[in-house]
Design a protein around this motif. Structure first.
Motif, PDB file in Angstrom:
ATOM      1  N   HIS A   5     -10.896  10.439  10.136  1.00  0.00           N
ATOM      2  CA  HIS A   5      -9.838  10.114   9.177  1.00  0.00           C
ATOM      3  C   HIS A   5     -10.344  10.209   7.736  1.00  0.00           C
ATOM      4  CE1 HIS A   5     -10.873   6.141   7.517  1.00  0.00           C
ATOM      5  NE2 HIS A   5     -11.499   5.968   8.658  1.00  0.00           N
ATOM      6  N   HIS A  37      -9.099  12.978   5.323  1.00  0.00           N
ATOM      7  CA  HIS A  37      -7.753  12.894   4.755  1.00  0.00           C
ATOM      8  C   HIS A  37      -7.718  11.729   3.778  1.00  0.00           C
ATOM      9  CE1 HIS A  37      -6.596  15.622   7.958  1.00  0.00           C
ATOM     10  NE2 HIS A  37      -7.187  14.810   8.807  1.00  0.00           N
ATOM     11  N   ASN A  59      -1.789   7.543   4.935  1.00  0.00           N
ATOM     12  CA  ASN A  59      -1.305   8.861   4.532  1.00  0.00           C
ATOM     13  C   ASN A  59      -0.408   8.750   3.308  1.00  0.00           C
ATOM     14  OD1 ASN A  59       1.388   8.276   5.398  1.00  0.00           O
ATOM     15  ND2 ASN A  59       0.777   8.749   7.490  1.00  0.00           N
TER      16      ASN A  59
END
Length: 137
Positions: free
Chosen positions: A106, A109, A125
């Motif tokens: 992760h 990102h 996100n």
């Protein structure tokens, strides 16, 4: 379900009202999953922690896994964009039994956060999905 939507709407309002800028160091310190959010996680995962250090690193603990990343913080609207580069990990499994290599993916990102009082609102996100609320410890 209506309560969850109402809670999310309230938290979004609070974030807009009390958003912090990168220049503010309110995020520095140790954070654990907030008590009101712990119920969304398996019992063994309710002690997840994040620690922002003054030297620009983030140390995360989930189960036996501890990993450290170098962070770059960028103001983006009312939130702060969090870019991370892995520095180290101890190769242990997470609270959910996942291996370290899978979890640290992760970091490729960007995540986002904002701080309001003793709460850190962490988004995994850009679309404000996957919110996790942490409380200062």
């Amino acid at each position: 379900m209506k309560n969850v939507i109402l809670l999310l709407a309230l938290m979004s309002f609070i974030q807009l009202t009390f958003a912090k800028e990168v220049g503010n160091t309110a995020y520095i310190g140790k954070w654990r999953i907030a008590p009101e959010w712990a119920g969304w996680f398996a019992p063994e995962c309710r002690e997840m922690e994040m620690q922002f250090t003054e030297n620009g690193t983030l140390i995360r603990t989930t189960g036996k896994l501890v990993y450290e990343s170098k962070v770059e913080l960028i103001n983006e609207g009312f939130r702060v964009k969090l870019n991370e580069k892995l520095l180290s990990h101890n190769s242990e499994n997470t609270c959910a039994g996942k291996n370290a290599e899978k979890i640290i993916q992760h970091l490729y990102h960007s995540a986002y956060f904002t701080v309001s009082g003793d709460r850190l609102f962490y988004y995994r996100n850009k679309n404000k999905e996957s919110l996790i609320v942490f409380s200062r410890i």
